[in-house]
Structures are given as structure tokens and as C-alpha cells.
Scaffold this motif. Structure first.
Motif, PDB file in Angstrom:
ATOM      1  N   ARG A  76       0.844  -1.200   0.000  1.00 24.50           N
ATOM      2  CA  ARG A  76       0.000   0.000   0.000  1.00 24.50           C
ATOM      3  C   ARG A  76       0.884   1.257   0.000  1.00 24.50           C
ATOM      4  O   ARG A  76       2.058   1.209   0.346  1.00 24.50           O
ATOM      5  CB  ARG A  76      -0.946  -0.003   1.197  1.00 24.50           C
ATOM      6  CG  ARG A  76      -0.253   0.196   2.524  1.00 24.50           C
ATOM      7  CD  ARG A  76      -1.177  -0.063   3.709  1.00 24.50           C
ATOM      8  NE  ARG A  76      -0.482   0.149   4.960  1.00 24.50           N
ATOM      9  CZ  ARG A  76       0.383  -0.677   5.508  1.00 24.50           C
ATOM     10  NH1 ARG A  76       0.687  -1.817   4.911  1.00 24.50           N
ATOM     11  NH2 ARG A  76       0.974  -0.392   6.652  1.00 24.50           N
ATOM     12  N   ASP A  77       0.275   2.349  -0.380  1.00 25.29           N
ATOM     13  CA  ASP A  77       0.961   3.638  -0.415  1.00 25.29           C
ATOM     14  C   ASP A  77       1.381   4.039   0.998  1.00 25.29           C
ATOM     15  O   ASP A  77       0.924   3.454   1.981  1.00 25.29           O
ATOM     16  CB  ASP A  77       0.002   4.687  -0.992  1.00 25.29           C
ATOM     17  CG  ASP A  77       0.701   5.831  -1.690  1.00 25.29           C
ATOM     18  OD1 ASP A  77       1.919   5.992  -1.511  1.00 25.29           O
ATOM     19  OD2 ASP A  77       0.018   6.563  -2.433  1.00 25.29           O
ATOM     20  N   CYS A  78       2.211   5.044   1.092  1.00 24.39           N
ATOM     21  CA  CYS A  78       2.657   5.559   2.394  1.00 24.39           C
ATOM     22  C   CYS A  78       1.446   6.063   3.192  1.00 24.39           C
ATOM     23  O   CYS A  78       0.574   6.743   2.649  1.00 24.39           O
ATOM     24  CB  CYS A  78       3.645   6.700   2.161  1.00 24.39           C
ATOM     25  SG  CYS A  78       4.403   7.330   3.670  1.00 24.39           S
ATOM     26  N   ASP A  79       1.384   5.725   4.462  1.00 23.22           N
ATOM     27  CA  ASP A  79       0.299   6.188   5.341  1.00 23.22           C
ATOM     28  C   ASP A  79       0.507   7.677   5.594  1.00 23.22           C
ATOM     29  O   ASP A  79       1.450   8.079   6.261  1.00 23.22           O
ATOM     30  CB  ASP A  79       0.338   5.415   6.657  1.00 23.22           C
ATOM     31  CG  ASP A  79      -0.710   5.860   7.649  1.00 23.22           C
ATOM     32  OD1 ASP A  79      -1.435   6.852   7.385  1.00 23.22           O
ATOM     33  OD2 ASP A  79      -0.804   5.230   8.715  1.00 23.22           O
ATOM     34  N   MET A  80      -0.379   8.486   5.053  1.00 21.68           N
ATOM     35  CA  MET A  80      -0.241   9.938   5.152  1.00 21.68           C
ATOM     36  C   MET A  80      -1.082  10.555   6.266  1.00 21.68           C
ATOM     37  O   MET A  80      -1.259  11.768   6.321  1.00 21.68           O
ATOM     38  CB  MET A  80      -0.579  10.583   3.804  1.00 21.68           C
ATOM     39  CG  MET A  80       0.403  10.186   2.709  1.00 21.68           C
ATOM     40  SD  MET A  80       2.133  10.523   3.111  1.00 21.68           S
ATOM     41  CE  MET A  80       2.134  12.295   3.122  1.00 21.68           C
TER      42      MET A  80
ATOM     43  N   HIS B  87      12.611  11.153   8.457  1.00 22.74           N
ATOM     44  CA  HIS B  87      12.092  10.509   9.673  1.00 22.74           C
ATOM     45  C   HIS B  87      10.852  11.227  10.212  1.00 22.74           C
ATOM     46  O   HIS B  87      10.218  10.739  11.143  1.00 22.74           O
ATOM     47  CB  HIS B  87      13.172  10.473  10.755  1.00 22.74           C
ATOM     48  CG  HIS B  87      14.360   9.647  10.378  1.00 22.74           C
ATOM     49  ND1 HIS B  87      14.381   8.283  10.489  1.00 22.74           N
ATOM     50  CD2 HIS B  87      15.565  10.000   9.866  1.00 22.74           C
ATOM     51  CE1 HIS B  87      15.544   7.816  10.069  1.00 22.74           C
ATOM     52  NE2 HIS B  87      16.285   8.841   9.676  1.00 22.74           N
ATOM     53  N   ALA B  88      10.504  12.365   9.636  1.00 20.99           N
ATOM     54  CA  ALA B  88       9.402  13.197  10.136  1.00 20.99           C
ATOM     55  C   ALA B  88       8.037  12.595   9.824  1.00 20.99           C
ATOM     56  O   ALA B  88       7.837  11.977   8.774  1.00 20.99           O
ATOM     57  CB  ALA B  88       9.493  14.604   9.535  1.00 20.99           C
ATOM     58  N   THR B  89       7.110  12.791  10.751  1.00 18.87           N
ATOM     59  CA  THR B  89       5.721  12.350  10.565  1.00 18.87           C
ATOM     60  C   THR B  89       4.754  13.436  11.032  1.00 18.87           C
ATOM     61  O   THR B  89       3.870  13.184  11.852  1.00 18.87           O
ATOM     62  CB  THR B  89       5.439  11.046  11.343  1.00 18.87           C
ATOM     63  OG1 THR B  89       5.716  11.277  12.722  1.00 18.87           O
ATOM     64  CG2 THR B  89       6.271   9.895  10.829  1.00 18.87           C
ATOM     65  N   PRO B  90       4.880  14.654  10.507  1.00 18.06           N
ATOM     66  CA  PRO B  90       3.994  15.721  10.976  1.00 18.06           C
ATOM     67  C   PRO B  90       2.526  15.493  10.648  1.00 18.06           C
ATOM     68  O   PRO B  90       1.656  16.096  11.259  1.00 18.06           O
ATOM     69  CB  PRO B  90       4.532  16.959  10.254  1.00 18.06           C
ATOM     70  CG  PRO B  90       5.161  16.427   9.009  1.00 18.06           C
ATOM     71  CD  PRO B  90       5.743  15.098   9.417  1.00 18.06           C
TER      72      PRO B  90
ATOM     73  N   GLU C 160       3.012   7.677   8.467  1.00 17.50           N
ATOM     74  CA  GLU C 160       4.255   6.931   8.340  1.00 17.50           C
ATOM     75  C   GLU C 160       5.373   7.846   7.825  1.00 17.50           C
ATOM     76  O   GLU C 160       5.138   8.665   6.940  1.00 17.50           O
ATOM     77  CB  GLU C 160       3.980   5.808   7.332  1.00 17.50           C
ATOM     78  CG  GLU C 160       5.008   4.772   7.144  1.00 17.50           C
ATOM     79  CD  GLU C 160       4.499   3.654   6.226  1.00 17.50           C
ATOM     80  OE1 GLU C 160       5.004   2.530   6.367  1.00 17.50           O
ATOM     81  OE2 GLU C 160       3.608   3.886   5.370  1.00 17.50           O
ATOM     82  N   SER C 161       6.558   7.686   8.356  1.00 15.94           N
ATOM     83  CA  SER C 161       7.694   8.465   7.848  1.00 15.94           C
ATOM     84  C   SER C 161       8.150   7.889   6.514  1.00 15.94           C
ATOM     85  O   SER C 161       7.860   6.727   6.186  1.00 15.94           O
ATOM     86  CB  SER C 161       8.864   8.432   8.840  1.00 15.94           C
ATOM     87  OG  SER C 161       9.465   7.154   8.853  1.00 15.94           O
ATOM     88  N   LEU C 162       8.893   8.665   5.760  1.00 12.86           N
ATOM     89  CA  LEU C 162       9.445   8.187   4.500  1.00 12.86           C
ATOM     90  C   LEU C 162      10.363   6.996   4.749  1.00 12.86           C
ATOM     91  O   LEU C 162      10.302   5.990   4.030  1.00 12.86           O
ATOM     92  CB  LEU C 162      10.197   9.310   3.782  1.00 12.86           C
ATOM     93  CG  LEU C 162      10.807   8.948   2.431  1.00 12.86           C
ATOM     94  CD1 LEU C 162       9.740   8.471   1.449  1.00 12.86           C
ATOM     95  CD2 LEU C 162      11.573  10.135   1.860  1.00 12.86           C
ATOM     96  N   VAL C 163      11.187   7.064   5.779  1.00 10.56           N
ATOM     97  CA  VAL C 163      12.081   5.955   6.117  1.00 10.56           C
ATOM     98  C   VAL C 163      11.271   4.703   6.476  1.00 10.56           C
ATOM     99  O   VAL C 163      11.605   3.597   6.051  1.00 10.56           O
ATOM    100  CB  VAL C 163      13.047   6.348   7.256  1.00 10.56           C
ATOM    101  CG1 VAL C 163      13.774   5.141   7.811  1.00 10.56           C
ATOM    102  CG2 VAL C 163      14.038   7.395   6.772  1.00 10.56           C
TER     103      VAL C 163
END
Length: 191
Positions: free
Chosen positions: A77-81, A108-111, A115-118
């Protein structure tokens, strides 16, 4: 044994400028038309021993239209935004400009609360590392362009910031070959 995973970017469900985070819309007419035009090049990938797709409607429809009969993989699945789910980048920027800047600058940010990019790259890499090897070692996976970018970053052991420098168009393919812990990018037409 050697494994070859060919990722196919799902056909479009909107114009590229209207792409939304974690977009669950089905293929639009332009997407269906794109699949028909590209089918002669992509249908041979159905010969892969294992065929997967991300759980989005457009990925499943793309795989089905190409005759892959893919098995949906939640890990693709896509990145959890988080709270930005369903927004375009422009909409998120208009609402939370400093949060978007932080997200783009720090992998590493999750504002957004997701989910973070990493974390996203690691999840896609974990899926890649745990694929079973069939007789011929060939896999095809239809997924969102973001998943293809994450797979490339992981396979090439590239810095997470390189994710932003990859332009993956609908119905383009990317092949990685190798085995757990050692992947190579394979360029050229699938064989």
C-alpha cells in the motif's frame, strides 16, 4: 536463488497534478486508455510465477486489465499519510506549510501523524526481502508510483532523500534482481 521482481506503476486515476495522497479512486477513462495502449508491452509479464498488486482499486484494475490476476498485498500500500490522506500536495501545503516543509526535509518526520518516508521505504524493502522464490524466480507487482520509488531507494541502498528525485510515470516498469540483501537495478525491456 536469483529473484527478479518487475514493478509496474498503476495506470492513472486522475491528472498527475490532481494526484492525492493514498488515492483510492478507480481508474479514469484516460487510465483505461493508457492500459490498452501499453498492453502489448506489459501483458507478457503475466508469465511471472507470482503476481501481486497493492490494495488500491487502480492497481488491482491495472493488473486485472493486463491479465495478471494479481493477489493484493497490504504491504504494497501507499505511504500512510495520516491526516493528509486524500489531499493533494498543494492542499496539504496550503493547510500546513511548515509541516509539509518538515516532512519533505526530514525522512524521519511524521507531521501528518502517519508513516515516515524511512518507515515507508523499510516496509516496501521488507516485502521485497521476504518474497518466495518460484521455479523461474519471476515476480510482477502492480503498485502506486510511490511504491516503485521506495523499492528503488531500498534496493539501491540510496539515501532516503533520493526518493524525491525519481519520476515514475503510470504504467512504467522497474525491475530489481538479486536476492535478500543484494539487489540490482535491471534496465531495459523485461525478458
Amino acid at each position: 536463488m536469483h529473484l527478479r521482481v518487475t514493478f509496474v506503476a498503476a495506470a492513472r486515476c486522475s491528472s498527475l497534478l490532481a494526484e492525492r495522497f493514498e488515492d483510492d479512486r478507480p481508474l479514469d477513462q484516460a487510465g483505461w486508455d493508457e492500459v490498452q495502449r501499453a498492453a502489448h508491452e506489459l501483458v507478457p509479464l503475466a508469465a511471472a510465477e507470482l503476481r501481486y498488486c497493492s490494495p488500491t482499486p487502480r492497481s488491482r484494475a491495472t493488473g486485472d486489465a493486463l491479465g495478471y490476476a494479481p493477489l493484493a498485498q497490504p504491504a504494497l500500500r501507499d505511504c500512510d499519510m495520516g491526516r493528509w490522506r486524500g489531499f493533494t500536495l498543494g492542499e496539504a501545503m496550503a493547510r500546513e506549510p511548515s509541516a509539509v516543509d518538515a516532512w519533505l526535509a526530514d525522512p524521519h518526520a511524521t507531521p501528518h501523524g502517519g508513516e515516515s518516508l524511512v518507515g515507508f521505504i523499510s516496509r516496501i524493502g521488507g516485502w521485497l526481502e521476504t518474497r518466495p522464490v518460484g521455479e523461474g524466480g519471476r515476480i510482477v507487482a502492480v503498485a502506486e508510483p510511490s511504491v516503485l520509488r521506495a523499492a528503488l531507494v531500498y534496493a539501491l541502498k540510496a539515501p532516503p532523500s533520493s526518493y524525491w528525485n525519481m519520476d515514475i510515470r503510470p504504467l512504467s516498469t522497474v525491475t530489481v534482481a538479486g536476492h535478500a540483501g543484494r539487489w540490482n537495478l535491471r534496465l531495459g525491456a523485461p525478458q
